[in-house]
Design an enzyme around this catalytic site. Structure first.
Site, PDB file in Angstrom:
ATOM      1  N   LYS A  25       0.836  -1.205   0.000  1.00  0.00           N
ATOM      2  CA  LYS A  25       0.000   0.000   0.000  1.00  0.00           C
ATOM      3  C   LYS A  25       0.872   1.257   0.000  1.00  0.00           C
ATOM      4  CE  LYS A  25      -2.737   0.850   3.780  1.00  0.00           C
ATOM      5  NZ  LYS A  25      -2.771   2.270   4.158  1.00  0.00           N
ATOM      6  N   ARG A  30       2.691   6.023  -3.320  1.00  0.00           N
ATOM      7  CA  ARG A  30       3.790   6.894  -3.773  1.00  0.00           C
ATOM      8  C   ARG A  30       3.965   6.800  -5.282  1.00  0.00           C
ATOM      9  NH1 ARG A  30       4.373   5.598   1.505  1.00  0.00           N
ATOM     10  NH2 ARG A  30       5.724   6.847   2.851  1.00  0.00           N
ATOM     11  N   GLY A 102      -5.148   8.327   5.379  1.00  0.00           N
ATOM     12  CA  GLY A 102      -4.241   9.356   5.887  1.00  0.00           C
ATOM     13  C   GLY A 102      -3.057   9.547   4.961  1.00  0.00           C
ATOM     14  N   ARG A 130      -8.300  12.798  12.347  1.00  0.00           N
ATOM     15  CA  ARG A 130      -6.843  12.567  12.466  1.00  0.00           C
ATOM     16  C   ARG A 130      -6.037  13.866  12.344  1.00  0.00           C
ATOM     17  NH1 ARG A 130      -5.227   7.374   9.196  1.00  0.00           N
ATOM     18  NH2 ARG A 130      -3.356   7.658  10.453  1.00  0.00           N
ATOM     19  N   ASP A 322       2.216  -0.561  12.224  1.00  0.00           N
ATOM     20  CA  ASP A 322       1.046  -1.142  11.561  1.00  0.00           C
ATOM     21  C   ASP A 322       0.796  -2.599  11.960  1.00  0.00           C
ATOM     22  OD1 ASP A 322       0.554   1.227  10.263  1.00  0.00           O
ATOM     23  OD2 ASP A 322       1.546   0.630   8.399  1.00  0.00           O
ATOM     24  N   LYS A 349      -4.379   6.500  14.838  1.00  0.00           N
ATOM     25  CA  LYS A 349      -4.471   5.809  13.544  1.00  0.00           C
ATOM     26  C   LYS A 349      -5.953   5.780  13.106  1.00  0.00           C
ATOM     27  CE  LYS A 349      -0.149   4.892  12.862  1.00  0.00           C
ATOM     28  NZ  LYS A 349       0.558   5.497  11.725  1.00  0.00           N
ATOM     29  N   ARG A 353      -6.078   2.518  18.274  1.00  0.00           N
ATOM     30  CA  ARG A 353      -5.802   1.074  18.193  1.00  0.00           C
ATOM     31  C   ARG A 353      -5.474   0.449  19.545  1.00  0.00           C
ATOM     32  NH1 ARG A 353      -2.797   0.969  12.249  1.00  0.00           N
ATOM     33  NH2 ARG A 353      -4.755   0.924  11.084  1.00  0.00           N
ATOM     34  N   ARG A 395      -7.095  -2.770  10.067  1.00  0.00           N
ATOM     35  CA  ARG A 395      -6.125  -3.646  10.755  1.00  0.00           C
ATOM     36  C   ARG A 395      -6.725  -4.292  12.005  1.00  0.00           C
ATOM     37  NH1 ARG A 395      -1.866  -2.966   7.372  1.00  0.00           N
ATOM     38  NH2 ARG A 395      -1.440  -0.817   6.762  1.00  0.00           N
TER      39      ARG A 395
END
Ligand code: S3P
Length: 436
Positions: A25, A30, A102, A130, A322, A349, A353, A395
């Protein structure tokens, strides 16, 4: 996204098989952004199937950059083509919707800061909570005029224009912030320097170099000269190691399990995960190491053995940010448990989390001590199936699907479709390797 989607996960006796993990990801975001401001047409194979990367592609399209999926041998091979516009994008007629991502909002802002037009970026409910001051501060110092909602939250309105280079020392270790500033540095007058407190993932620097920019890197310091032009490339996106982590942790739960994951990203700024898994008891070997456009890629073979548990702190907390949710979700089954420190970033996040892991583990009957910057989970616990919540966080949905494999009785994951933010076919793939 259907918020009422549910997944039911039954206990397994082992984990076995081969999984082809979708493209990384971080790299896909990018590549999509940089290919948009490059000259020529770029092609990316195994481009991430994540909803987050779709958000990036949609934003690039609103900025005038055409892209399309290429029909491949199999519809899942994820090849895309991006037609670069060169450094100047088109003023968007509509708000740029970053969805849950994000990465899209923070990194794209770096490019938009250097454009001679105004753009607005918004996101879903989670993204709207966020913190964005971490990017609006350096971009404002470079000369962009940015307004945000109260407390530096989205939506953002960026009045781009000529930028000056800065030497920026972010207080928090964030690859998104570093990448944002380096992307803006491409449009700045002079040399932009980012000096990080802890070295974070370097896919931004590697992708910039792959598309022809000179980026100097020494330790925690990255430099880029403004005014460099990018050229299109053809690249293969390595499988996402953070998605692979769910299968590796699933294998770790059962002595004798065996999993093969071909073509996975082995970038050293991400692969600390493998050292930690090995320390915690998973048997891991990596074969067929190769390099593609500056990124390392290899086949992971993992075997479950004794699951010992351990500690994640300091630089490891940033390197594994992550993967901590899944490591925590399976920690109660380990011998010694898991202690996580220095990870307060987990609270900002896609969900909080730390709170989400604690709430779900407690529902499954586990003990957990929640701390401001981490948690402590004792080992040797027996968990039972329960109704847990993804809290809208991909996640968390996947971490608890893995934990459910060793629980007694079935587990229902609410809002399980959140997994699609990074891994749309996750639940199907997990079923193919769960031995019952
Ligand atoms: C990412 C950096 C990390 C990570 C996120 C992806 C990236 O975020 O959590 O999933 O691609 O640069 P931070 O930069 O906020 O730590």
């Amino acid at each position: 996204m259907p918020e009422d989607s549910k997944a039911i996960v039954h206990p397994a006796r082992t984990v076995r098989g081969v999984v082809r993990i979708p493209g990384d990801k971080s790299i896909s975001h990018r590549y999509a952004m940089l290919a948009g401001i490059a000259e020529g047409t770029s092609r990316f194979q195994n481009f991430s199937a994540a909803r987050d990367c779709q958000s990036t592609l949609d934003c690039m399209a609103r900025l005038g950059c055409e892209w399309k999926r290429l029909a491949g041998k199999d519809e899942d091979d994820g090849a895309i083509e991006v037609h670069g516009l060169g450094p100047r994008l088109k003023a968007p007629a509509q708000v740029l919707d970053c969805g849950n991502s994000g990465s899209t909002m923070r990194m794209l802002s770096g490019i938009l800061a250097g454009q001679p037009f105004t753009s607005e970026l918004c996101g879903d409910e989670s993204l709207s909570r966020r913190p964005m001051a971490r990017i609006t501060k350096p971009l404002s110092e470079m000369g962009a005029k940015i307004s945000s909602s109260e407390g530096g939250r989205p939506p953002l309105k960026i009045h781009g224009g000529p930028l000056q280079a800065i030497h920026y020392k972010p207080e928090i270790a964030s690859a998104q912030v570093k990448t944002c500033v380096l992307f803006a540095g491409l449009f700045a007058d002079g040399e932009t320097v980012v000096e990080e407190p802890i070295r974070t993932r370097d896919h931004g620097e590697i992708a910039l170099q792959a598309l022809g920019a000179e980026v100097e890197r020494k330790g925690n310091v990255s430099r880029i000269r403004g005014g460099q032009r990018l050229r299109a490339i053809a690249a293969h996106v390595p499988g996402d190691l953070s998605s692979a982590a769910f299968f590796l942790c699933a294998a770790a739960l059962f002595p004798g399990s065996q999993i093969t994951l071909p073509g996975i990203l082995m970038n050293p700024t991400r692969a600390r995960l493998l050292d930690i898994l090995i320390q915690m008891g998973l048997k891991v070997s990596v074969a067929h190491l190769e390099e593609h456009q500056g990124e390392l890629i290899g086949t992971i073979e993992a075997r479950g053995s004794e699951w010992k548990g351990g500690m994640i702190a300091a630089a490891d907390a940033a390197a594994l940010i992550d993967e901590i949710p899944v490591l925590a979700a399976v920690a109660a089954y380990s011998e010694a448990g898991l202690e996580v420190r220095d990870a307060k970033e987990l609270r900002v996040k896609e969900s909080d989390r730390i709170a989400a892991v604690a709430a779900n583990l407690r529902k499954m009957g586990a003990q957990i001590e929640e701390r401001p910057d981490g948690m402590k989970i004792p080992g040797g616990q027996h968990l039972h199936g329960a109704e847990v919540d993804s809290f809208g966080d991909h996640r968390i949905a996947m971490a608890f699907a893995v934990a459910a494999l060793r629980a007694e009785g079935e587990t229902t994951i609410l809002d399980a479709d959140a997994a699609g933010v990074s891994y749309p076919r996750f639940f199907e793939e997990l079923e193919t390797v769960a031995g019952r």
